[in-house]
Scaffold this motif. Sequence first.
Motif, PDB file in Angstrom:
ATOM      1  N   GLU A  67      37.468 -18.019  36.413  1.00 36.31           N
ATOM      2  CA  GLU A  67      38.089 -18.978  37.400  1.00 36.31           C
ATOM      3  C   GLU A  67      38.400 -19.671  37.968  1.00 36.31           C
ATOM      4  N   ASN A  68      37.578 -20.914  37.208  1.00 35.58           N
ATOM      5  CA  ASN A  68      36.987 -22.068  37.369  1.00 35.58           C
ATOM      6  C   ASN A  68      36.735 -22.231  38.515  1.00 35.58           C
ATOM      7  N   VAL A  69      35.480 -21.237  39.285  1.00 34.65           N
ATOM      8  CA  VAL A  69      34.846 -20.862  39.532  1.00 34.65           C
ATOM      9  C   VAL A  69      33.211 -20.812  39.242  1.00 34.65           C
ATOM     10  N   VAL A  70      31.434 -21.365  39.794  1.00 33.04           N
ATOM     11  CA  VAL A  70      30.504 -21.405  39.654  1.00 33.04           C
ATOM     12  C   VAL A  70      30.575 -19.889  40.209  1.00 33.04           C
ATOM     13  N   THR A  71      29.917 -18.835  39.562  1.00 31.48           N
ATOM     14  CA  THR A  71      29.643 -17.402  40.562  1.00 31.48           C
ATOM     15  C   THR A  71      28.008 -17.433  40.724  1.00 31.48           C
ATOM     16  N   ASN A  72      27.613 -18.073  39.213  1.00 26.84           N
ATOM     17  CA  ASN A  72      26.430 -17.885  39.348  1.00 26.84           C
ATOM     18  C   ASN A  72      25.724 -19.009  39.040  1.00 26.84           C
ATOM     19  N   ARG A  73      23.750 -19.517  39.165  1.00 26.83           N
ATOM     20  CA  ARG A  73      23.427 -19.889  38.198  1.00 26.83           C
ATOM     21  C   ARG A  73      22.331 -19.560  38.231  1.00 26.83           C
ATOM     22  N   VAL A  74      22.225 -19.409  36.500  1.00 25.59           N
ATOM     23  CA  VAL A  74      20.797 -18.173  36.449  1.00 25.59           C
ATOM     24  C   VAL A  74      19.630 -19.468  35.306  1.00 25.59           C
ATOM     25  N   SER A  75      18.987 -18.820  35.893  1.00 24.57           N
ATOM     26  CA  SER A  75      17.782 -20.265  35.105  1.00 24.57           C
ATOM     27  C   SER A  75      16.537 -19.267  33.965  1.00 24.57           C
ATOM     28  N   ILE A  76      16.496 -19.514  33.092  1.00 22.20           N
ATOM     29  CA  ILE A  76      15.899 -19.334  31.773  1.00 22.20           C
ATOM     30  C   ILE A  76      15.125 -19.728  31.558  1.00 22.20           C
ATOM     31  N   VAL A  77      14.085 -18.986  31.074  1.00 20.92           N
ATOM     32  CA  VAL A  77      12.907 -19.770  30.480  1.00 20.92           C
ATOM     33  C   VAL A  77      12.403 -18.790  29.147  1.00 20.92           C
ATOM     34  N   VAL A  78      12.297 -19.631  27.755  1.00 16.11           N
ATOM     35  CA  VAL A  78      11.989 -19.261  26.702  1.00 16.11           C
ATOM     36  C   VAL A  78      10.707 -19.829  26.443  1.00 16.11           C
ATOM     37  N   THR A  79      10.240 -18.596  25.766  1.00 13.81           N
ATOM     38  CA  THR A  79       9.175 -18.632  25.419  1.00 13.81           C
ATOM     39  C   THR A  79       8.796 -18.184  23.813  1.00 13.81           C
ATOM     40  N   MET A  80       8.535 -19.196  22.993  1.00 17.66           N
ATOM     41  CA  MET A  80       8.381 -19.052  21.592  1.00 17.66           C
ATOM     42  C   MET A  80       6.663 -18.983  21.608  1.00 17.66           C
ATOM     43  N   GLU A  81       6.034 -18.097  19.960  1.00 15.08           N
ATOM     44  CA  GLU A  81       4.971 -17.679  19.220  1.00 15.08           C
ATOM     45  C   GLU A  81       5.250 -18.563  17.752  1.00 15.08           C
ATOM     46  N   VAL A  82       4.645 -18.933  17.752  1.00 16.17           N
ATOM     47  CA  VAL A  82       4.384 -19.761  16.453  1.00 16.17           C
ATOM     48  C   VAL A  82       2.840 -19.610  15.830  1.00 16.17           C
TER      49      VAL A  82
END
Length: 153
Positions: A62-77
């Motif tokens: 509803e046009n309001v920031v309710t949460n801020r999520v910080s995500i770290v993506v790790t990839m293996e090649v």
Amino acid sequence: MKKIIIIVLIVLLLAAAGAAAWFFLLKEDPPPEEVVEEVVEEPPLPSVTVEYQPIIINLIQENVVTNRVSIVVTMEVAEGEDHINLQRQGKRLRDRFMSELHALYSYRLYTMEGYGGDVIRKRLRHVADEIMGPELLRSLTIEVKDIVKPKRI
């Protein structure tokens, strides 16, 4: 006596012709010896792990920031070409991951199940396979660093 020698020679000649015909025309070939090729397996290339900087997603309701999520993506090649390809596609991958995470977290269903769910990991892996090519990515992990509820002013 000449007649007997001629008859014996004719019989020997016919016997030799019959033996030759059997040997060259009627005799079955022996089964071929099986050629066993030694399969030399190359040892798999060592893995390289690449961890992206945290991706911060603002969850808006509803046009309001309710949460801020910080995500770290790790990839293996694999080391070598795959690692170089990952480095080249890094900005593009990060941008597509951000877009995908914003799209997925906009659905309330995913935030109720958890921020680092299996569905989200599969979607990010699908995005990485689209960009880098299938079967190049060995593993992809998601780590939720923190969830912050912003203060309302």
